[in-house]
Design a protein around this motif. Sequence first.
Motif, short mmCIF file in Angstrom:
data_model
loop_
_atom_site.label_atom_id
_atom_site.label_comp_id
_atom_site.label_asym_id
_atom_site.label_seq_id
_atom_site.Cartn_x
_atom_site.Cartn_y
_atom_site.Cartn_z
N CYS A 156 -21.04 -29.66 -104.62
CA CYS A 156 -22.05 -29.22 -105.58
C CYS A 156 -21.77 -27.82 -106.10
N ALA A 157 -21.16 -26.96 -105.28
CA ALA A 157 -20.76 -25.64 -105.77
C ALA A 157 -19.73 -25.79 -106.88
N GLY A 158 -18.77 -26.67 -106.68
CA GLY A 158 -17.78 -26.90 -107.72
C GLY A 158 -18.41 -27.44 -108.99
N ALA A 159 -19.32 -28.41 -108.85
CA ALA A 159 -19.97 -28.99 -110.03
C ALA A 159 -20.85 -27.96 -110.74
N GLY A 160 -21.59 -27.16 -109.97
CA GLY A 160 -22.50 -26.18 -110.56
C GLY A 160 -21.77 -25.12 -111.36
N MET A 161 -20.61 -24.70 -110.88
CA MET A 161 -19.85 -23.66 -111.58
C MET A 161 -19.02 -24.22 -112.73
N ALA A 162 -18.72 -25.51 -112.71
CA ALA A 162 -17.81 -26.08 -113.71
C ALA A 162 -18.49 -26.44 -115.01
N LEU A 201 -31.53 -31.60 -100.07
CA LEU A 201 -32.06 -30.30 -100.48
C LEU A 201 -30.98 -29.23 -100.61
N PRO A 202 -30.06 -29.09 -99.64
CA PRO A 202 -28.99 -28.09 -99.82
C PRO A 202 -28.12 -28.36 -101.05
N HIS A 203 -27.94 -29.63 -101.40
CA HIS A 203 -27.18 -29.97 -102.60
C HIS A 203 -27.88 -29.40 -103.83
N LEU A 217 -12.45 -33.93 -100.14
CA LEU A 217 -11.53 -34.24 -99.04
C LEU A 217 -12.25 -34.22 -97.70
N LEU A 218 -13.12 -33.23 -97.52
CA LEU A 218 -13.87 -33.17 -96.27
C LEU A 218 -14.82 -34.35 -96.14
N GLN A 219 -15.47 -34.74 -97.24
CA GLN A 219 -16.38 -35.89 -97.21
C GLN A 219 -15.62 -37.17 -96.91
N SER A 220 -14.39 -37.28 -97.38
CA SER A 220 -13.61 -38.50 -97.17
C SER A 220 -13.22 -38.69 -95.71
N ALA A 221 -13.28 -37.61 -94.92
CA ALA A 221 -12.94 -37.72 -93.50
C ALA A 221 -14.02 -38.42 -92.70
N VAL A 222 -15.23 -38.56 -93.26
CA VAL A 222 -16.37 -39.22 -92.62
C VAL A 222 -16.59 -38.67 -91.21
N LEU A 223 -16.82 -37.38 -91.12
CA LEU A 223 -17.04 -36.72 -89.83
C LEU A 223 -18.44 -37.00 -89.30
N VAL A 238 -21.83 -29.55 -95.19
CA VAL A 238 -20.74 -28.69 -95.65
C VAL A 238 -19.98 -29.32 -96.82
N PRO A 239 -19.55 -30.58 -96.72
CA PRO A 239 -18.86 -31.15 -97.89
C PRO A 239 -19.76 -31.24 -99.12
N GLY A 240 -21.05 -31.51 -98.90
CA GLY A 240 -21.97 -31.59 -100.02
C GLY A 240 -22.13 -30.26 -100.73
#
Length: 475
Positions: free
Chosen positions: A378-384, A319-321, A357-363, A372-374
């Motif tokens: 998605c912010a980057g995708a939405g604006m691009a 949902l946040p995505h 990068l944050l998602q790749s850390a698998v926290l 947070v990584p999502g």
Amino acid sequence: MSAPASAPSGVVEDAPLDRTAIAVIVLACLGQFMVVLDVSIVNVALPAMRAELGFTETGLQWVVNAYALTFAGLMLLGGRAADLFGRKRVFLTGVSVFALASLLGGLAADPGLLIAARVLQGVGAAVLAPTTLTILTTTFSEGPRRTAAISAWNAVGAAGGAAGGILGGTLTELLSWRWTLLINVPIGLAIVVTGLRVIARDRPEGSARLDLPGAALVTAALTAIAYGTVETHEHGWGSPVALVPLVLGVLGLGVFVLVEKRTASPLVPLSLLTRRTVAGTTIIQVLSGAIFFAMWYFLSIHMQGDLGYTPMTAGLAFLPHALTLIATGRLAPLLLRRMTPRTLLIGATVVGIAGMLLQSAVLDGYVLGILVPGVLMCAGAGMAFTPLVVLATNGVQRSESGLVSGILGASRQVGGSLGLAALATVAATMATPEAGYGAVFLIGAVLMAISIVVALVVLPSRAATRRADQAAASS
């Protein structure tokens, strides 16, 4: 709806929108929502499909790839058909085929029938998707109104991608995975009934023939490449099972280029791809498709497989995505008033890289591991995406609007299909599922960094755009 005398018929500039124009925009956005929804809605339902129909792990990818690859391979044909046969006719045909295929898929009794239905869905989507964008770019002239319309279209499409996880999880858990497909039937019926009433009959923009041999070649070539990539998962890159289709696919693309050079009515006039805006946005779309198709797939598998989420819980976790994609998609036109499309594109990509990068850390934990990584990705995708479409479609003639829309969509779908197959293979070669999951998103960050380089090197700056406009005006 009125337009200045100098504007092409049906093009809106500064006149207020009437109800019919608003209804057409809503239908275009709803059509885009439906085809994008179907890319992601099945992701959460994949484990349930595997359990009921007996898919193998490799075969399960083809529930996604059969749709996405057919969608990509035929989208150029669909976009050109909108130019040659009229947007209303092609739009309603695409919706009808898509809804019928969804019905067949929802009733499928074995893996083969489901994959066949997904192929037919891809055909309908390929006809429908580029027409939704063409309706907007031919209704509005270049400027704030077109940017706002594209932004709405982008936000609704992005919401479809993210809402697919939510809706797919809810339907799978409360009803059945079959409803992830059957839900398209009433939506498609509503679009057809309304579209027959509110979409004006338009005249074709050209007289050339459809390049059916070219469409068949490019679809077969891309399918072979994707199949070979998927087979590396079980047999390795050097195995004939994988290597032969890979080689045949690359050769097929070469034959496609030769056919396009010699035919009188090419599916893709190769001169179009020499334009910096079209070439640059096409490359970036391939890269972004490879990243974000894989993102939804691996997030769904990770949450249900590694974290033990139920389908509904996994859907709600998206949902946040969805909200981020909608919000940032609507924010893009405001930002474009203060910066160039290329600048916004690069800034949005930097935000997306941070998320990858944050998602790749698998926290551990939902907040740092998923939320947070999502949101950043998605912010980057939405604006691009809005500046990408603006860059690709500005300066395009009406007779080429469908084709450019098809190129833009096809490049994203091609990247998504091949990216998913390749990244699934990479993940499978890692020592642990966690390592594979992290490697996928690290590669995603690298691909996004490459897209920044492409934007800087290929896409024109403000000064270059101004010089091109001045040259066109003096010619």
